[in-house]
Design an enzyme around this catalytic site. Structure first.
Site, PDB file in Angstrom:
ATOM      1  N   ASN A 148      24.678   1.358 -49.046  1.00 43.19           N
ATOM      2  CA  ASN A 148      23.259   1.611 -49.268  1.00 43.19           C
ATOM      3  C   ASN A 148      23.161   2.995 -49.927  1.00 43.19           C
ATOM      4  OD1 ASN A 148      20.556   2.162 -49.193  1.00 43.19           O
ATOM      5  ND2 ASN A 148      20.354   2.147 -46.958  1.00 43.19           N
ATOM      6  N   TRP A 149      22.930   2.992 -51.209  1.00 42.66           N
ATOM      7  CA  TRP A 149      22.930   4.266 -51.952  1.00 42.66           C
ATOM      8  C   TRP A 149      21.666   5.082 -51.675  1.00 42.66           C
ATOM      9  CZ3 TRP A 149      25.130   3.332 -57.618  1.00 42.66           C
ATOM     10  CH2 TRP A 149      26.404   2.754 -57.527  1.00 42.66           C
ATOM     11  N   LYS A 150      20.699   4.477 -51.012  1.00 39.44           N
ATOM     12  CA  LYS A 150      19.414   5.140 -50.705  1.00 39.44           C
ATOM     13  C   LYS A 150      18.818   5.749 -51.984  1.00 39.44           C
ATOM     14  CE  LYS A 150      20.825   5.626 -45.942  1.00 39.44           C
ATOM     15  NZ  LYS A 150      20.725   6.339 -44.679  1.00 39.44           N
ATOM     16  N   HIS A 152      14.792  -1.336 -43.405  1.00 41.24           N
ATOM     17  CA  HIS A 152      15.618  -0.173 -43.048  1.00 41.24           C
ATOM     18  C   HIS A 152      14.771   0.806 -42.226  1.00 41.24           C
ATOM     19  CE1 HIS A 152      18.049   3.443 -43.330  1.00 41.24           C
ATOM     20  NE2 HIS A 152      19.070   2.656 -43.630  1.00 41.24           N
ATOM     21  N   GLU A 194      14.455   3.858 -42.338  1.00 42.82           N
ATOM     22  CA  GLU A 194      13.759   4.867 -43.151  1.00 42.82           C
ATOM     23  C   GLU A 194      12.474   4.292 -43.743  1.00 42.82           C
ATOM     24  OE1 GLU A 194      17.160   5.815 -45.541  1.00 42.82           O
ATOM     25  OE2 GLU A 194      18.095   6.773 -43.808  1.00 42.82           O
ATOM     26  N   GLU A 223      21.623  -0.645 -36.908  1.00 43.27           N
ATOM     27  CA  GLU A 223      21.738   0.761 -37.281  1.00 43.27           C
ATOM     28  C   GLU A 223      20.964   1.625 -36.285  1.00 43.27           C
ATOM     29  OE1 GLU A 223      22.754   1.156 -41.757  1.00 43.27           O
ATOM     30  OE2 GLU A 223      20.582   1.177 -41.547  1.00 43.27           O
ATOM     31  N   GLY A 225      23.080   9.150 -40.838  1.00 41.96           N
ATOM     32  CA  GLY A 225      23.135  10.418 -41.552  1.00 41.96           C
ATOM     33  C   GLY A 225      23.382  11.628 -40.665  1.00 41.96           C
ATOM     34  N   SER A 281      26.706   6.499 -39.942  1.00 43.87           N
ATOM     35  CA  SER A 281      27.840   7.431 -39.980  1.00 43.87           C
ATOM     36  C   SER A 281      29.212   6.747 -40.005  1.00 43.87           C
ATOM     37  CB  SER A 281      27.755   8.433 -38.818  1.00 43.87           C
ATOM     38  OG  SER A 281      26.594   9.244 -38.959  1.00 43.87           O
ATOM     39  N   GLY A 322      25.948   4.358 -45.668  1.00 46.99           N
ATOM     40  CA  GLY A 322      25.093   5.262 -46.435  1.00 46.99           C
ATOM     41  C   GLY A 322      25.931   6.285 -47.184  1.00 46.99           C
ATOM     42  N   GLY A 323      25.996   7.496 -46.640  1.00 50.84           N
ATOM     43  CA  GLY A 323      26.656   8.616 -47.309  1.00 50.84           C
ATOM     44  C   GLY A 323      28.033   8.309 -47.884  1.00 50.84           C
TER      45      GLY A 323
HETATM   46  P1  13P Z   1      24.900   6.852 -43.130  1.00 48.27           P
HETATM   47  O1  13P Z   1      26.148   6.043 -43.346  1.00 48.27           O
HETATM   48  O2  13P Z   1      24.726   7.922 -44.164  1.00 48.27           O
HETATM   49  O3  13P Z   1      24.791   7.352 -41.722  1.00 48.27           O
HETATM   50  O4  13P Z   1      23.653   5.869 -43.361  1.00 48.27           O
HETATM   51  C1  13P Z   1      23.634   4.653 -42.712  1.00 48.27           C
HETATM   52  C2  13P Z   1      22.533   3.843 -43.276  1.00 48.27           C
HETATM   53  O5  13P Z   1      21.369   4.126 -43.062  1.00 48.27           O
HETATM   54  C3  13P Z   1      22.877   2.692 -44.116  1.00 48.27           C
HETATM   55  O6  13P Z   1      21.775   1.892 -44.355  1.00 48.27           O
END
Ligand code: 13P
Length: 247
Positions: free
Chosen positions: A9-11, A93, A95, A165, A171, A210, A231-232
């Site tokens: 997920n590149w956000k 998600h 967020e 999640e 994050g 994470s 994510g990251g």
């Molecule tokens: P991180 O891997 O950066 O913690 O993010 C997880 C995430 O929200 C994937 O959708």
């Protein structure tokens, strides 16, 4: 046997030109052991799609609206996603729930609309730290899953991917332990079993929060964890190490 799936997920990261570079870096990811998906910002869908064409990597979006088309300024329809070559779409998600007023009701509408267009929804659920500390994490997640799947047939349910999640792990570098993640993913499967019986064994459940090249193998080895939503670490070469953790 459920096939594992690792999705990035590149956000809200990577301009179109940066996205092309990242897609080039990751396009030789190993797709032989699990499904691999890049969920990229809407504006990056077309250029990234060009780069990964013919690789076996799936193209995903991070959101969509629940109407086919019309006067919804700023929104993107499932019809547009399909025409642009998208096969997966993240829905709900945390967020989006937190910053963009996404609700269990809109999540349910989006899942139904995505399925209508044969897009594979990756539906996110997860508890906040406060809910975990109060001992109501299971209740929260059971409710999110039930409301997300409301009115969805068993045949359709099987196509959906769930991503567990925990909000406190996103994050933060604070990954859930293998056992914590497994416990909740198992509970999600229990809810699915109550709703759909044996079909629950076919529904894939990812863990996200994470995940990195070091902790992925332990998480992915758990009985009810069928891969990860990353994510990251999906924005760097390390994503390939995560994929390589699938046994
Ligand atoms: P991180 O891997 O950066 O913690 O993010 C997880 C995430 O929200 C994937 O959708």
């Amino acid at each position: 046997m459920r096939k594992k799936i690792v999705a990035g997920n590149w956000k809200m990261n990577k301009t179109p030109s940066e996205a092309i570079e990242l897609a080039k870096l990751l396009k030789d990811s190993d797709t032989s052991k699990c499904d691999v998906v890049f969920c990229v910002p809407a504006i990056d869908i077309i250029p990234v799609g060009e780069v990964i064409k013919g690789t076996g990597i799936g193209l995903g979006a991070q959101n969509m609206y629940f109407e086919d088309e019309g006067a919804y300024t700023g929104e993107i329809s499932p019809k547009m996603l399909v025409d642009a070559g998208v096969s997966y779409v993240i829905i709900g998600h945390s967020e989006r729930r937190q910053y963009f007023a996404e609700t269990d009701e809109s999540v349910n509408k989006k899942i139904k609309k995505a399925l209508e267009y044969k897009l594979i929804p990756i539906v996110c659920v997860g508890e906040a730290l406060e809910e975990r500390e109060k001992g109501i994490a299971f209740e929260k997640i059971r409710m999110q899953v039930k409301l997300a799947f409301e009115g969805i047939s068993a045949a359709d349910a099987e196509k959906i991917i769930i991503a567990y999640e925990p909000i406190w792990a996103i994050g933060t570098g604070k990954v859930a332990t293998d056992d914590q993640a497994q416990e909740v993913c198992k509970e999600i499967r229990n809810v699915l079993n109550e709703l759909y019986g044996g079909v629950s064994e076919n529904i894939r459940i990812q863990y996200g929060g994470s995940v990195n090249g070091k902790n992925a193998a332990g998480l992915f080895a758990m009985a009810d964890i069928d891969g990860g939503l990353i994510g990251g670490a999906s924005l760097k070469d390390e994503f390939k190490d995560i994929i390589a953790s699938v046994k």
